[in-house]
Design a protein around this motif. Structure first.
Motif, mmCIF file in Angstrom:
data_model
loop_
_atom_site.group_PDB
_atom_site.id
_atom_site.type_symbol
_atom_site.label_atom_id
_atom_site.label_comp_id
_atom_site.label_asym_id
_atom_site.label_seq_id
_atom_site.Cartn_x
_atom_site.Cartn_y
_atom_site.Cartn_z
ATOM 1 N N GLU A 134 -30.766 107.427 7.476
ATOM 2 C CA GLU A 134 -29.383 107.474 7.010
ATOM 3 C C GLU A 134 -28.501 108.386 7.862
ATOM 4 O O GLU A 134 -27.277 108.325 7.762
ATOM 5 N N MET A 135 -29.100 109.221 8.713
ATOM 6 C CA MET A 135 -28.323 110.198 9.477
ATOM 7 C C MET A 135 -28.386 110.002 10.984
ATOM 8 O O MET A 135 -27.541 110.509 11.701
ATOM 9 N N GLY A 136 -29.383 109.344 11.503
ATOM 10 C CA GLY A 136 -29.526 109.150 12.941
ATOM 11 C C GLY A 136 -30.568 110.079 13.534
ATOM 12 O O GLY A 136 -31.520 110.481 12.885
ATOM 13 N N THR A 137 -30.351 110.463 14.794
ATOM 14 C CA THR A 137 -31.275 111.301 15.542
ATOM 15 C C THR A 137 -30.616 112.648 15.802
ATOM 16 O O THR A 137 -29.401 112.719 15.979
ATOM 17 N N ALA A 138 -31.436 113.704 15.855
ATOM 18 C CA ALA A 138 -30.878 115.039 16.101
ATOM 19 C C ALA A 138 -31.879 115.916 16.825
ATOM 20 O O ALA A 138 -33.091 115.719 16.715
ATOM 21 N N VAL A 139 -31.339 116.867 17.555
ATOM 22 C CA VAL A 139 -32.121 117.967 18.108
ATOM 23 C C VAL A 139 -31.579 119.217 17.430
ATOM 24 O O VAL A 139 -30.441 119.619 17.655
ATOM 25 N N VAL A 140 -32.410 119.800 16.567
ATOM 26 C CA VAL A 140 -31.994 120.950 15.769
ATOM 27 C C VAL A 140 -32.898 122.128 16.129
ATOM 28 O O VAL A 140 -34.094 122.082 15.883
ATOM 29 N N VAL A 141 -32.319 123.153 16.755
ATOM 30 C CA VAL A 141 -33.109 124.335 17.097
ATOM 31 C C VAL A 141 -32.700 125.557 16.289
ATOM 32 O O VAL A 141 -33.406 126.557 16.286
ATOM 33 N N ARG A 142 -31.556 125.484 15.627
ATOM 34 C CA ARG A 142 -31.099 126.590 14.791
ATOM 35 C C ARG A 142 -29.970 126.089 13.909
ATOM 36 O O ARG A 142 -29.460 124.993 14.088
ATOM 37 N N ARG A 143 -29.573 126.895 12.949
ATOM 38 C CA ARG A 143 -28.421 126.530 12.124
ATOM 39 C C ARG A 143 -27.156 126.943 12.863
ATOM 40 O O ARG A 143 -27.164 127.863 13.652
ATOM 41 N N GLY A 144 -26.080 126.204 12.588
ATOM 42 C CA GLY A 144 -24.816 126.540 13.230
ATOM 43 C C GLY A 144 -24.071 125.303 13.650
ATOM 44 O O GLY A 144 -24.308 124.199 13.155
ATOM 45 N N GLU A 145 -23.162 125.480 14.599
ATOM 46 C CA GLU A 145 -22.299 124.393 15.016
ATOM 47 C C GLU A 145 -23.070 123.340 15.802
ATOM 48 O O GLU A 145 -24.077 123.641 16.439
ATOM 49 N N ALA A 146 -22.545 122.101 15.735
ATOM 50 C CA ALA A 146 -23.238 120.986 16.380
ATOM 51 C C ALA A 146 -22.246 119.980 16.927
ATOM 52 O O ALA A 146 -21.112 119.871 16.467
ATOM 53 N N LEU A 147 -22.721 119.234 17.887
ATOM 54 C CA LEU A 147 -22.003 118.130 18.506
ATOM 55 C C LEU A 147 -22.597 116.837 17.969
ATOM 56 O O LEU A 147 -23.815 116.676 17.960
ATOM 57 N N VAL A 148 -21.756 115.928 17.492
ATOM 58 C CA VAL A 148 -22.220 114.647 16.958
ATOM 59 C C VAL A 148 -21.612 113.535 17.795
ATOM 60 O O VAL A 148 -20.393 113.428 17.909
ATOM 61 N N LEU A 149 -22.467 112.712 18.398
ATOM 62 C CA LEU A 149 -22.011 111.559 19.162
ATOM 63 C C LEU A 149 -22.211 110.305 18.341
ATOM 64 O O LEU A 149 -23.290 110.077 17.803
ATOM 65 N N ARG A 150 -21.180 109.492 18.257
ATOM 66 C CA ARG A 150 -21.280 108.189 17.611
ATOM 67 C C ARG A 150 -21.421 107.163 18.728
ATOM 68 O O ARG A 150 -20.525 107.027 19.566
ATOM 69 N N LEU A 151 -22.546 106.462 18.722
ATOM 70 C CA LEU A 151 -22.857 105.529 19.797
ATOM 71 C C LEU A 151 -22.374 104.124 19.459
ATOM 72 O O LEU A 151 -22.140 103.796 18.298
ATOM 73 N N GLY A 152 -22.244 103.296 20.476
ATOM 74 C CA GLY A 152 -21.719 101.950 20.319
ATOM 75 C C GLY A 152 -22.561 101.041 19.453
ATOM 76 O O GLY A 152 -22.058 100.089 18.865
ATOM 77 N N ASP A 153 -23.853 101.320 19.320
ATOM 78 C CA ASP A 153 -24.725 100.483 18.500
ATOM 79 C C ASP A 153 -24.756 100.930 17.041
ATOM 80 O O ASP A 153 -25.567 100.458 16.260
ATOM 81 N N GLY A 154 -23.880 101.876 16.657
ATOM 82 C CA GLY A 154 -23.800 102.324 15.268
ATOM 83 C C GLY A 154 -24.632 103.550 14.951
ATOM 84 O O GLY A 154 -24.517 104.110 13.871
ATOM 85 N N ARG A 155 -25.474 103.976 15.871
ATOM 86 C CA ARG A 155 -26.305 105.159 15.637
ATOM 87 C C ARG A 155 -25.532 106.429 15.968
ATOM 88 O O ARG A 155 -24.506 106.386 16.640
ATOM 89 N N THR A 156 -26.063 107.555 15.496
ATOM 90 C CA THR A 156 -25.485 108.846 15.825
ATOM 91 C C THR A 156 -26.549 109.741 16.442
ATOM 92 O O THR A 156 -27.744 109.580 16.182
ATOM 93 N N PHE A 157 -26.091 110.671 17.263
ATOM 94 C CA PHE A 157 -26.965 111.660 17.880
ATOM 95 C C PHE A 157 -26.312 113.019 17.694
ATOM 96 O O PHE A 157 -25.164 113.229 18.077
ATOM 97 N N THR A 158 -27.036 113.955 17.085
ATOM 98 C CA THR A 158 -26.530 115.293 16.784
ATOM 99 C C THR A 158 -27.360 116.316 17.539
ATOM 100 O O THR A 158 -28.585 116.188 17.614
#
Length: 186
Positions: A134-158
Motif C-alpha cells: 500500500e505504500m511502495g518501496t523505501a530506504v529507511v535508515v532513521r526517522r526524520g525528513e524524506a524524499l518521496v518520488l512518484r513514478l510513472g507506473d504508479g509506484r512510489t519510492f521513499t
C-alpha cells in the motif's frame, strides 16, 4: 507537503547541477557490535573448546554463532547510512559502506517529487530497504525528513535523507525541463 512554486521563481538562487544528501543511524552500530560479538563467540568456541558432548554439537554451535553474527553484521552495516546523489537526469541511492543495495532512478520515469517532514521506521516495519504493497518501496535508515518520488507506473519510492526539501526543489525543476514522451512512443 509543501508548495515550492513560489520558491522557484525569478528571485530564487540558482539550483546546483549535482545534489548529494546523506542520512546516518548511529544506533545500528550497537547492533553491529552484537553481530561482531556473535562472530567472536563462534571463533572462541572453535579455538578453545572443552566440549565433551561431541563434535557435532560443537560444530553446530560454532557455525550457528558465526552465521548469526555475519547476518547481523551485514544487515546492520548495510543500512547504517544512505547516500543520495542527484546528477543530470537520474537519482542514485546507495546504502551502507559498500553501496549495496543500490537503486538508480531516471528522472524521465518520475512524475512528481514530494517532501515528507517525518518518516519513522515504524511506518515501514523497521530499518532497511522496505516494501509495502500500500505504500511502495523505501530506504529507511532513521526517522526524520524524506524524499518521496512518484513514478510513472504508479509506484512510489521513499528515502530518508537530510535536506530532502532541496532535493524536491531540484527534481521538480528538472521535471519541468525534461522532454515529455509523446503518446505514439516516437
Amino acid at each position: 507537503m509543501k508548495d515550492y512554486s513560489r520558491q522557484e521563481g525569478q528571485g530564487a538562487e540558482p539550483l546546483p547541477e549535482t545534489w548529494t544528501g546523506r542520512a546516518t543511524n548511529r544506533v545500528q552500530w550497537l547492533l553491529a557490535a552484537a553481530g561482531a560479538g556473535c562472530v567472536a563467540l563462534g571463533v572462541e568456541l572453535a579455538v578453545d573448546s572443552n566440549w565433551t558432548s561431541g563434535v557435532a554439537a560443537l560444530l553446530m554451535s560454532v557455525i550457528g554463532c558465526v552465521a548469526a553474527g555475519l547476518l547481523i553484521l551485514y544487515g546492520t552495516l548495510a543500512f547504517v547510512h544512505v547516500a543520495v546523489r542527484l546528477d543530470g537526469d537520474c537519482l542514485e541511492v546507495r546504502c551502507g559502506h559498500m553501496g549495496l543495495p543500490r537503486r538508480r532512478i531516471e528522472l524521465a520515469y518520475v512524475v512528481d517529487a514530494d517532501f515528507l517532514p517525518r518518516v519513522t521506521p515504524r511506518q515501514w516495519g523497521g530499518w532497511g530497504y522496505r516494501w509495502r504493497p500500500e505504500m511502495g518501496t523505501a530506504v529507511v535508515v532513521r526517522r526524520g525528513e524524506a524524499l518521496v518520488l512518484r513514478l510513472g507506473d504508479g509506484r512510489t519510492f521513499t528515502v530518508t535523507v537530510d535536506d530532502a526539501e532541496s532535493a524536491v526543489r531540484i527534481i521538480r525543476s528538472r521535471l519541468l525541463l525534461l522532454p515529455k514522451p509523446n503518446a505514439a512512443g516516437v
